[in-house]
Write a protein that holds these residues in place. Sequence first.
Motif, PDB file in Angstrom:
ATOM      1  N   GLY A   1      87.771  -9.555  96.749  1.00  0.00           N
ATOM      2  CA  GLY A   1      87.267  -8.265  96.306  1.00  0.00           C
ATOM      3  C   GLY A   1      86.911  -8.291  94.840  1.00  0.00           C
ATOM      4  N   LYS A   2      86.589  -7.117  94.308  1.00  0.00           N
ATOM      5  CA  LYS A   2      86.156  -7.000  92.923  1.00  0.00           C
ATOM      6  C   LYS A   2      86.564  -5.644  92.374  1.00  0.00           C
ATOM      7  CE  LYS A   2      81.952  -7.482  90.109  1.00  0.00           C
ATOM      8  NZ  LYS A   2      80.479  -7.708  90.146  1.00  0.00           N
ATOM      9  N   ASP A   3      86.834  -5.604  91.078  1.00  0.00           N
ATOM     10  CA  ASP A   3      87.160  -4.350  90.415  1.00  0.00           C
ATOM     11  C   ASP A   3      85.889  -3.520  90.262  1.00  0.00           C
ATOM     12  OD1 ASP A   3      89.505  -3.132  89.540  1.00  0.00           O
ATOM     13  OD2 ASP A   3      88.947  -3.367  87.440  1.00  0.00           O
ATOM     14  N   ARG A   4      85.890  -2.288  90.789  1.00  0.00           N
ATOM     15  CA  ARG A   4      84.686  -1.460  90.778  1.00  0.00           C
ATOM     16  C   ARG A   4      85.041   0.000  90.481  1.00  0.00           C
ATOM     17  NH1 ARG A   4      80.182  -3.873  93.022  1.00  0.00           N
ATOM     18  NH2 ARG A   4      80.511  -5.730  94.305  1.00  0.00           N
ATOM     19  N   PRO A   5      84.055   0.776  90.006  1.00  0.00           N
ATOM     20  CA  PRO A   5      84.272   2.222  89.887  1.00  0.00           C
ATOM     21  C   PRO A   5      84.212   2.882  91.261  1.00  0.00           C
ATOM     22  CG  PRO A   5      82.055   1.651  89.172  1.00  0.00           C
ATOM     23  CD  PRO A   5      82.753   0.355  89.456  1.00  0.00           C
ATOM     24  N   MET A   6      85.010   3.916  91.418  1.00  0.00           N
ATOM     25  CA  MET A   6      85.116   4.601  92.707  1.00  0.00           C
ATOM     26  C   MET A   6      85.087   6.106  92.467  1.00  0.00           C
ATOM     27  SD  MET A   6      85.833   3.931  96.097  1.00  0.00           S
ATOM     28  CE  MET A   6      86.709   2.383  96.108  1.00  0.00           C
ATOM     29  N   LEU A   7      84.268   6.792  93.252  1.00  0.00           N
ATOM     30  CA  LEU A   7      84.216   8.250  93.181  1.00  0.00           C
ATOM     31  C   LEU A   7      85.256   8.832  94.133  1.00  0.00           C
ATOM     32  CD1 LEU A   7      82.976  11.008  92.429  1.00  0.00           C
ATOM     33  CD2 LEU A   7      81.288  10.625  94.253  1.00  0.00           C
ATOM     34  N   VAL A   8      86.143   9.659  93.598  1.00  0.00           N
ATOM     35  CA  VAL A   8      87.146  10.326  94.423  1.00  0.00           C
ATOM     36  C   VAL A   8      86.487  11.512  95.116  1.00  0.00           C
ATOM     37  CG1 VAL A   8      89.355  11.546  94.428  1.00  0.00           C
ATOM     38  CG2 VAL A   8      88.997   9.609  92.868  1.00  0.00           C
ATOM     39  N   LEU A   9      86.599  11.551  96.450  1.00  0.00           N
ATOM     40  CA  LEU A   9      85.963  12.614  97.243  1.00  0.00           C
ATOM     41  C   LEU A   9      86.939  13.714  97.626  1.00  0.00           C
ATOM     42  CD1 LEU A   9      83.893  10.391  99.697  1.00  0.00           C
ATOM     43  CD2 LEU A   9      83.024  11.674  97.734  1.00  0.00           C
ATOM     44  N   ALA A  10      88.127  13.316  98.089  1.00  0.00           N
ATOM     45  CA  ALA A  10      89.105  14.290  98.575  1.00  0.00           C
ATOM     46  C   ALA A  10      90.472  13.620  98.605  1.00  0.00           C
ATOM     47  CB  ALA A  10      88.725  14.796  99.967  1.00  0.00           C
ATOM     48  N   ARG A  11      91.504  14.424  98.705  1.00  0.00           N
ATOM     49  CA  ARG A  11      92.855  13.871  98.808  1.00  0.00           C
ATOM     50  C   ARG A  11      93.242  13.780 100.278  1.00  0.00           C
ATOM     51  NH1 ARG A  11      96.876  12.033  96.080  1.00  0.00           N
ATOM     52  NH2 ARG A  11      95.658  12.207  94.152  1.00  0.00           N
ATOM     53  N   LEU A  12      93.731  12.558 100.646  1.00  0.00           N
ATOM     54  CA  LEU A  12      94.146  12.329 102.022  1.00  0.00           C
ATOM     55  C   LEU A  12      95.625  12.607 102.226  1.00  0.00           C
ATOM     56  CD1 LEU A  12      92.212   8.996 102.768  1.00  0.00           C
ATOM     57  CD2 LEU A  12      91.606  11.308 103.507  1.00  0.00           C
ATOM     58  N   SER A  13      96.423  12.310 101.212  1.00  0.00           N
ATOM     59  CA  SER A  13      97.864  12.540 101.293  1.00  0.00           C
ATOM     60  C   SER A  13      98.384  12.741  99.873  1.00  0.00           C
ATOM     61  CB  SER A  13      98.563  11.349 101.965  1.00  0.00           C
ATOM     62  OG  SER A  13      98.539  10.215 101.106  1.00  0.00           O
ATOM     63  N   ALA A  14      99.695  12.787  99.749  1.00  0.00           N
ATOM     64  CA  ALA A  14     100.288  12.988  98.425  1.00  0.00           C
ATOM     65  C   ALA A  14     100.058  11.791  97.511  1.00  0.00           C
ATOM     66  CB  ALA A  14     101.787  13.243  98.566  1.00  0.00           C
ATOM     67  N   THR A  15      99.785  10.625  98.092  1.00  0.00           N
ATOM     68  CA  THR A  15      99.645   9.416  97.270  1.00  0.00           C
ATOM     69  C   THR A  15      98.327   8.676  97.480  1.00  0.00           C
ATOM     70  OG1 THR A  15     100.783   8.104  98.981  1.00  0.00           O
ATOM     71  CG2 THR A  15     102.136   9.023  97.199  1.00  0.00           C
ATOM     72  N   THR A  16      97.434   9.181  98.324  1.00  0.00           N
ATOM     73  CA  THR A  16      96.166   8.492  98.585  1.00  0.00           C
ATOM     74  C   THR A  16      94.997   9.458  98.529  1.00  0.00           C
ATOM     75  OG1 THR A  16      96.331   8.798 100.992  1.00  0.00           O
ATOM     76  CG2 THR A  16      97.267   6.759 100.067  1.00  0.00           C
ATOM     77  N   VAL A  17      93.802   8.910  98.236  1.00  0.00           N
ATOM     78  CA  VAL A  17      92.586   9.713  98.197  1.00  0.00           C
ATOM     79  C   VAL A  17      91.490   9.012  98.990  1.00  0.00           C
ATOM     80  CG1 VAL A  17      93.123  10.703  95.945  1.00  0.00           C
ATOM     81  CG2 VAL A  17      91.749   8.617  96.082  1.00  0.00           C
ATOM     82  N   LEU A  18      90.462   9.770  99.330  1.00  0.00           N
ATOM     83  CA  LEU A  18      89.268   9.240  99.966  1.00  0.00           C
ATOM     84  C   LEU A  18      88.245   8.967  98.870  1.00  0.00           C
ATOM     85  CD1 LEU A  18      87.568   8.669 102.572  1.00  0.00           C
ATOM     86  CD2 LEU A  18      86.876  11.083 102.470  1.00  0.00           C
TER      87      LEU A  18
END
Length: 201
Positions: A114-131
């Motif tokens: 893999g590679k380090d990349r920018p990511m757009l946060v869309l929504a929260r899936l749980s208390a510790t994870t996001v989409l």
Amino acid sequence: MPSFTHFLGTVLRSIASGLAPQKASPRNPPRGTTPRGSNPRGTTSRPTTSRTSTPRTTTTRPAPPPSDATRTVEIDSRTLGHQKLAYAPHADARPDPGEVVWTWVPYEENDGRGKDRPMLVLARLSATTVLGIQLTSKAHPDDRGALELGPGPWDPAGRASWVRLDRLFRVTDAGMRREGAALDAPTYARVAKALQQRYRF
């Protein structure tokens, strides 16, 4: 008394010896000449060899994946169900929808690299994870799986960015870095609309 003939022979031999070329002694070369292999400045000369310079190649190694607990994982949209995409960035320690963060993103080959990349946060899936969906500086003008965002503070070079609509990721809070960047509300709304049309969230 020496005869005239003897005297004449002596003169002729003297003239002949003066016209003959003299051999230069190796130790005493003629002025203005340099013996082969010597250096005129008195230093030892080195043979000239042709060197072919080989350009150095820099190999960029893929970033190693984080631990299983913090690894970014690509997910199937059919497992998500209904998702509410609402723009809500806040200046706190928690990543929020509309913000751009950095995280390790697996390659499409899904071979562990893999590679380090920018990511757009869309929504929260749980208390510790996001989409999230990944950003790229590679142009996709005719790709329906990508949407142009333009430049943003997440890219120090000021290049235009595109967001990949065709890959969705679950990102852990512990597996990302906050960079303090965020989309503006209209751009996030444009991304959300494109995703809702594509996945029927």
